[in-house]
Design a protein around this motif. Sequence first.
Motif, mmCIF file in Angstrom:
data_model
loop_
_atom_site.group_PDB
_atom_site.id
_atom_site.type_symbol
_atom_site.label_atom_id
_atom_site.label_comp_id
_atom_site.label_asym_id
_atom_site.label_seq_id
_atom_site.Cartn_x
_atom_site.Cartn_y
_atom_site.Cartn_z
ATOM 1 N N VAL A 1 33.712 39.635 30.543
ATOM 2 C CA VAL A 1 32.280 39.327 30.562
ATOM 3 C C VAL A 1 31.459 40.615 30.622
ATOM 4 N N VAL B 1 37.316 39.300 33.831
ATOM 5 C CA VAL B 1 35.872 39.042 33.875
ATOM 6 C C VAL B 1 35.085 40.350 33.973
ATOM 7 N N THR C 1 33.843 31.971 38.997
ATOM 8 C CA THR C 1 34.263 32.562 37.731
ATOM 9 C C THR C 1 35.733 32.248 37.479
ATOM 10 N N SER D 1 39.141 33.043 34.557
ATOM 11 C CA SER D 1 39.650 33.785 33.407
ATOM 12 C C SER D 1 41.018 33.254 32.996
ATOM 13 N N SER E 1 36.801 31.734 42.822
ATOM 14 C CA SER E 1 37.126 32.198 41.482
ATOM 15 C C SER E 1 38.627 32.121 41.242
#
Length: 371
Positions: A138, A190, A202, A204, A232
């Motif tokens: 990101v 990320v 978040t 991934s 996350s």
Amino acid sequence: RLGGMFGFSEPNHISKNLTLRSQAGEQPLKGVAVIGGIFGEKIGNGNQTVDGENIKVENLHVLAESGDSQVIMGGIVGKLSLAHLRELHVVAKVENLRSVAVMGGVAGEAHHSLLFQVEVQPEIRSTAKVNDTIIGGVVGKLSSENINSQIDLGQYIPFYRGIYKAVVSTGSTIRVDGLNQLGNLFLGGVVGKNESASLYFTESFSTLTVNGLKRATVGGLVGENKGIIVQSIASDTIQAGTSNVYRIGGLVGSTVGGEIHYAATHAASGGKIVIGSAITSPSLDPSTVVGGLLGEGDTTLVTNSYAELPIELTCNNKENTIYVGAFAGLLGDRNLGNGEMKRVYAKGTVMASGQAGIYVGGFAGPIVTGK
């Protein structure tokens, strides 16, 4: 500054409902300094205002041409500061041929900003020939002027500067190739480097591949963390080889200070960590630190977190020292003070073999100091 739509966007420029779509066979967006799929550089108002909303990049190829100076590049924006962007969607190839770079699927750098509701599927390729290359699925480099700085979005919780509700989806790939073990790398699924910012909710699901580096600091979520991570998940496959020094973690490669709460690494999607031999260089002794959640950790508060990524490590270098743990590879080595862990556990498998000193633990390799 080079942008697919805007080279530079000032604070009073509010962008909504933008789509940049590239067709098959079209030329890439090429540059050499600061490059973004929509904005080269965007500066926001630095307050509660939404500076950009519903921004999409589809099938774009962003390319930094060869050279020695640093490039800062991202699928939406190269450099972002004091901005609040939300509802971001990116499917893009972000490729660097220069010697050193700061790169991200959305932004190369994001300072004192908020990215909210992000979906990204990047294909990131880079060389890392000298100095520090920083790459994230990101954001490459994420920072904040004040880790406790809040933004009121009229919801039931306050927001802090950083990234909220971001997904790096299955099929995302990041590959970095060094040159003769001369470059350092900070890589995360990320965020590459998190400097005093926050990541909330978040996820991934990437494949991260690195080779030929001097120091490789790699995490499924964050490469190097000095901020806060909450709720996350990382379910990445991490593959690393032919480098001098590894700091590899299923969630975070290296964490110094900061906090991690309600975080996990999952193996259900086929994620795993596979590490090959370290390389000896004349100026640097090799070492390998690998953990299912954390590679190395110092002075960090970690609570309600677990690791289940399997680890496979095989090294034939007789000079390499290896530290491996199902949860953390190495804790307290920098002797910076006390860290703390509460309600944490590991259940991933560890298979490790080496030729010299090797320290393997069902939870951590060595705990040098702290508690």
